[in-house]
Design an enzyme around this catalytic site. Structure first.
Site, mmCIF file in Angstrom:
data_model
loop_
_atom_site.group_PDB
_atom_site.id
_atom_site.type_symbol
_atom_site.label_atom_id
_atom_site.label_comp_id
_atom_site.label_asym_id
_atom_site.label_seq_id
_atom_site.Cartn_x
_atom_site.Cartn_y
_atom_site.Cartn_z
ATOM 1 N N ASN A 83 -45.303 -11.650 44.439
ATOM 2 C CA ASN A 83 -46.452 -11.941 43.575
ATOM 3 C C ASN A 83 -47.756 -11.940 44.362
ATOM 4 O O ASN A 83 -48.782 -11.424 43.901
ATOM 5 C CB ASN A 83 -46.263 -13.289 42.884
ATOM 6 N N ASP A 133 -43.270 -9.445 37.624
ATOM 7 C CA ASP A 133 -42.581 -9.435 36.335
ATOM 8 C C ASP A 133 -41.683 -8.209 36.192
ATOM 9 O O ASP A 133 -40.574 -8.288 35.646
ATOM 10 C CB ASP A 133 -43.600 -9.460 35.189
ATOM 11 N N GLU A 145 -37.643 -17.160 39.389
ATOM 12 C CA GLU A 145 -36.841 -16.074 39.951
ATOM 13 C C GLU A 145 -35.381 -16.484 40.111
ATOM 14 O O GLU A 145 -34.641 -15.897 40.904
ATOM 15 C CB GLU A 145 -37.405 -15.631 41.305
ATOM 16 N N ASP A 150 11.068 -15.409 16.557
ATOM 17 C CA ASP A 150 12.381 -14.780 16.434
ATOM 18 C C ASP A 150 13.407 -15.881 16.193
ATOM 19 O O ASP A 150 13.371 -16.921 16.848
ATOM 20 C CB ASP A 150 12.734 -13.999 17.709
ATOM 21 N N ASP A 151 14.352 -15.656 15.266
ATOM 22 C CA ASP A 151 15.353 -16.682 14.961
ATOM 23 C C ASP A 151 16.675 -16.446 15.679
ATOM 24 O O ASP A 151 17.648 -17.174 15.466
ATOM 25 C CB ASP A 151 15.584 -16.767 13.449
ATOM 26 N N ASP A 160 -30.939 -16.700 43.448
ATOM 27 C CA ASP A 160 -32.372 -16.902 43.627
ATOM 28 C C ASP A 160 -32.916 -15.757 44.474
ATOM 29 O O ASP A 160 -32.368 -15.461 45.552
ATOM 30 C CB ASP A 160 -32.649 -18.243 44.321
#
Length: 461
Positions: A342, A351, A377, A9-10, A334
């Site tokens: 497992n 998995d 993991e 803007d001027d 984690d």
């Protein structure tokens, strides 16, 4: 998220007034009076939004907007044009040269702040997609899409209108189809919209404030914006009560743009064209990223980014945070006692748990956040533009998403699994990648030592 705004803007009085408004909301305001200053500041400072006064005798505002939008490195910078005269011809001219909105002075604070928030949010998403594309190029993969100006709308692209009645729906569909040459259809109720989305998700939605059967347009756009199948579709809202607070609420609920009454169909088509092209450009970025990263940077088990990608991309994220003066949060996660999963259930079950954890992570965070499987993991989530408080809130949501719902693994009994979290935040991108990862890992070890299924932070040390 950057809070940097460039005001063009001027007239000193105008600059002072608007700058004061924006500063009261803690935005960092840059000022320019000439086209040369604008081009220099846009490239050097990368503002989140540019506000341009239309009536400047020393500067062609429409030409400046067209130049910025036609240059590949500034084309996606949001531009709002401001004027003292509510002239429909000027408004359409501004939209035709690429302006994202057109505000009339005296500018309603609610309209200004809602539009700035909305445009910043949209630019933030696009910037992150472009940053990821740059990362893939640095990894030796070609993922550069065409420019947004190269996108051409065709009948393969679709628009679905939620209209207040059959008469308006048919008229709007015919007008948009004629002006944009895209496929257009309409419904008149929330139920009708749900049925159509279930069959096919359109590229864009146009939603009127009032629908048949007491339907609520605001409720509908909130649903569209947050649901996974439709969250990337362009979304325009047609205000019927002529209340700016309604338009502002629509933007905050997820609308990309709005049109105030009377609903000029030419203006609607121009705004819709702009948002469709933005949507399709973002789709191209996502597609190119997905194709380029599938083998080199994606973990094949979970579909998340891998450690190689994360190490490279975090450098880019920190560089961007530093340039914007914004924070970058990093969560490391984690899974607790995962070896026993497992051992007790087998590696196939393990998995499957990892895949489900990955899905829950992606469903819990924003689209701009980066989710990574670091290995085994262990996962991490990078949260751009996120403070310490915000990072803790995200970590707690993820912790609950894992701990509160058992993991189904077929015919076996569901598995209970929890995770421990470390949280670190780089203030204004001040750290390097290794410092940030080390800080988050140390906090993670502290959470493990403290009893697991909990969150620890680096700054507590």
């Amino acid at each position: 998220m950057s809070g940097r705004i460039l005001l063009v803007d001027d007239i000193a009085a105008n600059r002072v007034m608007i700058r004061t408004k924006l500063a009261s909301a803690y935005y960092d305001v840059l000022v320019a009076e000439t086209a040369e200053d604008v081009h220099r500041l846009v490239r050097a400072e990368q503002p989140s939004v540019v506000l341009i006064n239309v009536t400047m005798p020393t500067l062609d505002a429409f030409g400046l907007c067209r130049d910025l939008k036609s240059s590949w490195d500034t084309a996606l910078t949001p531009i709002v044009m401001m004027t003292s005269v509510d002239d429909a011809e000027d408004r359409l001219r501004a939209l035709e040269v690429g302006a994202d909105d057109f505000l009339v002075k005296p500018i309603h604070d609610l309209a200004l702040f809602a539009r700035v928030r909305n445009l910043m949010r949209m630019k933030f998403v696009t910037d992150e997609l472009q940053l990821r594309a740059e990362t893939t190029r640095e990894l030796g993969l070609d993922s550069a899409p065409a420019g947004i100006d190269d996108i051409v709308l065709t009948p393969a692209h679709s628009v679905l209108i939620a209209a207040p009645d059959h008469l308006n729906g048919a008229a709007w569909a015919k007008a948009i189809r004629g002006k944009l040459a895209v496929q257009v259809d309409f419904v008149t109720s929330e139920k009708g919209m749900a049925n159509r989305i279930a069959a096919d998700v359109p590229d864009a939605f146009v939603v009127h404030q009032t629908l048949a059967d007491s339907g609520d347009g605001l409720r509908l756009i909130s649903t569209i914006a947050r649901r996974q199948p439709t969250r990337h579709s362009a979304l325009l809202f047609l205000v019927s009560d002529n209340d700016m607070s309604t338009a502002a609420k629509a933007l905050d609920l997820g609308a990309w743009d709005y049109v105030m009454p009377p609903h000029d169909l030419t203006e609607l088509a121009v705004r819709l064209r702009s948002q469709l092209r933005r949507k399709l450009y973002s789709d191209m970025l996502r597609t190119n990223l997905r194709d380029g990263l599938r083998l080199a940077a994606i973990d094949p088990l979970t579909g998340l980014y891998n450690r190689r990608y994360a190490d490279h991309h975090l450098v880019n994220m920190l560089t961007q945070a530093r340039s914007e003066g914004s924070d970058l949060a990093l969560l490391t996660l984690d899974l607790d006692r995962f070896k026993s999963v497992n051992d007790s259930y087998g590696h196939d079950a393990g998995d499957e748990v990892l895949r489900q954890v990955a899905r829950r992570l992606q469903e819990t965070v924003r689209g701009v956040d980066v989710v990574v499987r670091l290995g085994g993991e262990e996962f991490c989530v990078a949260l751009p533009g996120t403070s310490r408080k915000g990072a803790l809130q995200v970590a707690e949501r993820i912790r609950r998403a894992i701990a509160d719902q058992k993991f189904e693994i077929g015919t076996r009994d569901p598995i209970v699994c929890t995770g421990s979290f470390g949280v670190a935040v780089s203030i204004a991108g001040a750290d390097n990648v290794q410092q940030l990862l080390t800080a988050a890992d140390r906090a993670l070890y502290k959470a493990k030592a403290g009893g697991r299924d909990r969150i620890a932070t680096a700054w507590d040390d």
